[in-house]
Motif scaffolding. Structure first.
Motif: not given
Length: 487
Positions: A277-283, A293-294, A342-362
């Motif tokens: 990721l390329l992030l901008k933290i505090e300028n 994103a997560f 990709i192996v991920d611990y995602a075991h809740t709906p929110d975590a699974l959605e985060n991982v899948l949306s990250t993959i689909n965004a890339i």
């Protein structure tokens, strides 16, 4: 040995029969471990009531019994201490028994549905890299400096916590970062600990098998912040709709972080790729090795925590850029056959959605995304259809399989997941109960350029079936099959 009156300091006592001058060897809440001159704490648990084992503990040599109800038949020479809550009393006594080690450490607790392991582990890495002697209490492992111990629970029992904290103190540890689970808070395992700070990551659907309602789950999390002292800090993610709620009654110094809202610490994602990721933290622009994103939220929480603990800004940012991902958390590999796993611990709906949306965004969209996922048995059943719906909607192909079925029928769990799938997505799914076979099938379906996500177990190196644990490592298995296919 410790004197009973010293161990009981700070405990709310209803009644005492016997002497508080007794010299105690060890404290136990499992009657099977009790030996001569030990203190036994009778706790009412979800599976058993410790009060039923008081007599057995005394027969094995218990000198003191701490309980919520003194038995009708008391044994001569045994001291009985009646308290209103045995679990809370145990936490305070454990802290006293080990000479209150948390008071001599800088202890930071991290709570939330997702991100606890990542944030605590990254903080451990960051402060270790900065030259500080650092400890870690996480789901994946316990670290006393560089010495590693196996972890058994997200938040261990209070005796275990204080034992490890005392070991850290002996080893000269300055900072300890600890996962704080809702079960641990509710069962009083963190009572009596001195926290220098608390971090809230996010809140989503989980553990309702235990807490029954989302409100109860949320309020247990909030109680951790309610209990922080005025000298501590309380850092919360205000992009989460429950973030501000966590700080309502805390006495601690309130601080916030976000990617979208106005906050004390802010960041923005400039680039999101499979290699970082390329992030901008505090300028300040910074390239980091973590993905999605997560993880931008996790890294910002780490940055903010380090800043609140006094780390120099430039050193903080420099070290942040070197941090490695945590085992089983978006664990990425590109095989020789050019298939991304990709192996991920995602075991809740929110975590699974985060991982899948990250993959689909890339991804470019020309690849096939194959998801292998299941749900744990003897856990929150309401999330199963939701996870099934998310997996099918966000993948090109999905294979529903067994996770850790524990005492449940794995096929019944899979059926519950399938019930959440919309009719238009039926043609995307397969159901293969055997997890190894499900992973093998995903590998056989994948071509060069495709992506395989294996979700739900992450760092775990076992599968729990009918009360037995069997060796099973998602990351090893998926890459082993793909490498064999490539030969």
């Amino acid at each position: 040995m410790k004197i009973l009156r010293d161990i009981l300091y700070g405990v709310t006592i209803e009644k005492v029969i016997g002497s508080t001058a007794a010299a105690i060897q060890n404290i136990h809440f499992d009657s099977r471990k009790v030996q001569l001159n030990d203190l036994f704490v009778a706790i009412r648990g979800t599976q058993a009531d410790g009060h039923d084992y008081i007599r057995k503990a005394c027969e094995q040599g218990a000198l003191v019994v701490v309980c919520e109800e003194i038995p009708e038949l008391v044994i001569n020479g045994v001291t009985y201490v009646e308290v209103s809550n045995s679990q809370d009393a145990l936490s305070i006594m454990a802290s006293n028994y080990y000479d209150n080690p948390s008071a001599s450490l800088t202890l930071v607790g991290v709570t939330g549905t997702n991100g606890k392991t990542t944030v605590t582990t990254l903080l451990y890495q960051l402060f270790g890299a900065a030259g500080y002697a650092t400890g870690l209490l996480s789901t994946v492992r316990v670290m006393v400096g560089n010495q590693e111990y196996a972890a058994t629970h997200t938040t261990p029992d209070s005796l275990t916590i204080n034992y490890y904290l005392s070991q850290m103190l002996e080893a000269g540890i300055e900072y300890c970062f600890m996962e704080v689970s809702s079960h641990g808070i509710d069962q009083g395992r963190t009572a009596g600990l001195s926290f220098a700070g608390g971090v809230f990551t996010n809140l989503s659907h989980d553990h309702l098998d235990y807490h029954e309602t989302f409100k109860a789950y949320r309020d247990v999390k909030k109680s951790f912040f309610d209990g922080l002292p005025k000298s501590a800090f309380a850092l919360t993610n205000v992009d989460d709709k429950n973030g501000a709620y966590m700080l309502q009654n805390t006495r601690a110094k309130k601080k916030t972080y976000s990617l979208k809202s106005v906050s004390d610490y802010s960041a923005r994602i400039l680039e999101n790729q499979f290699n970082g990721l390329l992030l901008k933290i505090e300028n300040n622009e910074i390239w980091v090795k973590l993905i999605g994103a997560f993880n931008a939220y996790n890294l910002l929480a780490v940055y903010a925590t380090a800043d609140l603990l006094g780390m120099d800004c430039l050193e903080n940012l420099q070290l942040l850029s070197t941090l490695e991902s945590v085992d089983g958390r978006f664990q990425y590999n590109l095989t020789e056959g050019q298939i991304t796993t990709i192996v991920d611990y995602a075991h809740t709906p929110d975590a699974l959605e985060n991982v899948l949306s990250t993959i689909n965004a890339i991804r470019t969209g020309n690849e096939t995304l194959i998801t292998v996922v299941g749900c744990g048995g003897d856990r929150d059943r309401e999330k199963r259809p939701r996870m099934g719906a998310i997996a099918a909607a966000s993948s090109n192909k999905v294979i529903f399989t067994s996770d850790n079925p524990r005492s449940e029928d794995p096929e019944a769990i899979i059926k519950a997941m399938v019930e959440g799938v919309s009719p238009e997505h039926f043609n995307r799914m397969l159901s293969i109960t055997d997890r190894r076979q499900a992973i093998q099938t995903a590998c056989q379906l994948a071509d060069a350029g495709d992506i395989i996500l294996v979700a739900g177990k992450g760092h775990e190196t076992y599968q729990e079936i009918a009360g037995k644990r069997h060796d099973f490592d998602d990351f090893e298995i998926v890459n082993e099959y793909l490498n064999a296919l490539n030969k």
